[in-house]
Scaffold this motif. Structure first.
Motif: not given
Length: 325
Positions: A292-298, A309-317
Motif C-alpha cells: 500500500s505504501f509503495k503505491n501511495s500518493p503520499r 526496504i533499504h533496511n531489509l537489504f542492509d540486514e539480509y546478510r
C-alpha cells in the motif's frame, strides 16, 4: 480573454479579484482552465517573469504562486485527479512548476516523482526537464526502482546527450552533491546512495573522452572524493584498475549504501519491525502495508516504504545469525 483584459492597468486588479472567487470555490477547475489557456503562450508556463508584460501574467501568478504549490508542492486529496487533467492540457506548465518548486526546496523532488507517477509522465519529464532537477529526479526514481538508471544514462548519452550538455551536467551534479556536503542532506536534499553514485561514475567513465578537459578533470576529482568517502567501496573497482572513473566494474558487488532518511521516517519504519518482533503485527500484514505504501500518493508513506526496504537489504546478510524468533 479575461486574462488578457487583466493586463490593462484599468482592469488588472478587477480581473484578479474575479479570479479570486473560483480560486476559493473551485480551485481544481481554475487550475485546469488556466493551464489550458497558457498552453497557447510558450513563455507563459515558466515560473520566471516574462521579458515584457504579457497577456497571461495574472494567470501565471495564480498558477505559480498558489495553485501549483497547493496541488504539486504537497500531498493534497485532489492532487492525483487534477494533476492528470492539467498534464493532459499543458504538460509544460506542470513540468516547469516542478522545477520552480525544486529550485526553492530541493527535497520537493520526492513530491515531483510522486506526481510524475500519478500522471505517467516520468519519461517525458526526464527527457525535457532542466538540470539539475532531472538528474536528482532520475536518482530518486532509480532508488525507488521506477527507473533503470544505467539504461537511462546510456540511452541519453548515446542519443546525443541533449546537444552535448548532458555529460558535463552529470559531472557538475555529482560534484555539487559530493564536494560541497550536498549529499549529507544539506538544503533538504535527498542523499545519493553508493550504488547511484557508482552507476553515474561508471557511465561517465565510459564516455570520459567526450568530456571537455575541465569537466574531465572535475570527474577525476569527483571520483577521488567518492572513493575517499567510502561511497564506492573496494568492490566497486575493477580488478587491476587504477581507481579512475573508467575502472568501475559493472559486475562488482554493490557498494555499501549511505542512504539517509529523516529521523522520524527511520523511527516509524523501525516501529513496524518492532511490531513484527513483538508479534503485534503479522508479516503478511506488514507486506500488505508495504504494498500500500509503495503505491501511495503520499510522499511520507513512499519514504517509509523506501526506508524499510533499504533496511531489509542492509540486514539480509545477517539473517542467518538472527535468533529463531
Amino acid at each position: 480573454a479575461l486574462c488578457a483584459l487583466g493586463e490593462s492597468p484599468t482592469y488588472r486588479s478587477d480581473v484578479r479579484r474575479m479570479l479570486e472567487g473560483p480560486l476559493g470555490t473551485c480551485p481544481e477547475l481554475l487550475f485546469v482552465t488556466l493551464a489550458a489557456a497558457l498552453a497557447t503562450h510558450p513563455w507563459a508556463a515558466s515560473a520566471a517573469p516574462p521579458p515584457t508584460p504579457g497577456p497571461m501574467t495574472v494567470a501565471r501568478e495564480l498558477l505559480h504562486g498558489t495553485l501549483i504549490p497547493t496541488y504539486l508542492g504537497q500531498a493534497h486529496p485532489a492532487s492525483a485527479g487534477v494533476l492528470c487533467r492539467v498534464w493532459d492540457v499543458n504538460r509544460e506548465v506542470l513540468m516547469r512548476g516542478m522545477e520552480a518548486l525544486y529550485a526553492k526546496a530541493p527535497n520537493t523532488v520526492s513530491r515531483a516523482l510522486d506526481a510524475c507517477q500519478e500522471v505517467k509522465g516520468l519519461v517525458h519529464v526526464l527527457q525535457e526537464g532542466s538540470y539539475p532537477f532531472v538528474l536528482d529526479l532520475a536518482a530518486l526514481a532509480a532508488r525507488r526502482e521506477y527507473l533503470n538508471l544505467e539504461k537511462w544514462l546510456t540511452d541519453t548519452i548515446m542519443g546525443g546527450g541533449r546537444g552535448g550538455t548532458f555529460l558535463p551536467a552529470c559531472v557538475q551534479f555529482l560534484s555539487e552533491r559530493l564536494t560541497t556536503n550536498g549529499n549529507a542532506g544539506a538544503g533538504g536534499r535527498i542523499s545519493l546512495s553508493g550504488n547511484i553514485v557508482a552507476t553515474f561514475l561508471r557511465e561517465l567513465g565510459h564516455h570520459a573522452a567526450s568530456l571537455p578537459p575541465e569537466a574531465a578533470a572535475e570527474l577525476e576529482r569527483v571520483h577521488a572524493t567518492a572513493a575517499a568517502s567510502g561511497l564506492l567501496g573496494g568492490a566497486a573497482l575493477a580488478p587491476g584498475g587504477q581507481g579512475g572513473p573508467g575502472d568501475l566494474d559493472p559486475g562488482a558487488a554493490p557498494a555499501p549504501s549511505s542512504e539517509a532518511f529523516a529521523a522520524d521516517v527511520e523511527e516509524e519504519a523501525n516501529s513496524y519491525f518492532q511490531k513484527i518482533y513483538m508479534s503485534h503485527q503479522s508479516i503478511d500484514e506488514v507486506v500488505a502495508m508495504l504494498h500500500s505504501f509503495k503505491n501511495s500518493p503520499r510522499a511520507r508513506e513512499q519514504e517509509i516504504f523506501a526506508c524499510m526496504i533499504h533496511n531489509l537489504f542492509d540486514e539480509y546478510r545477517f539473517f542467518p545469525k538472527y535468533p529463531d524468533k
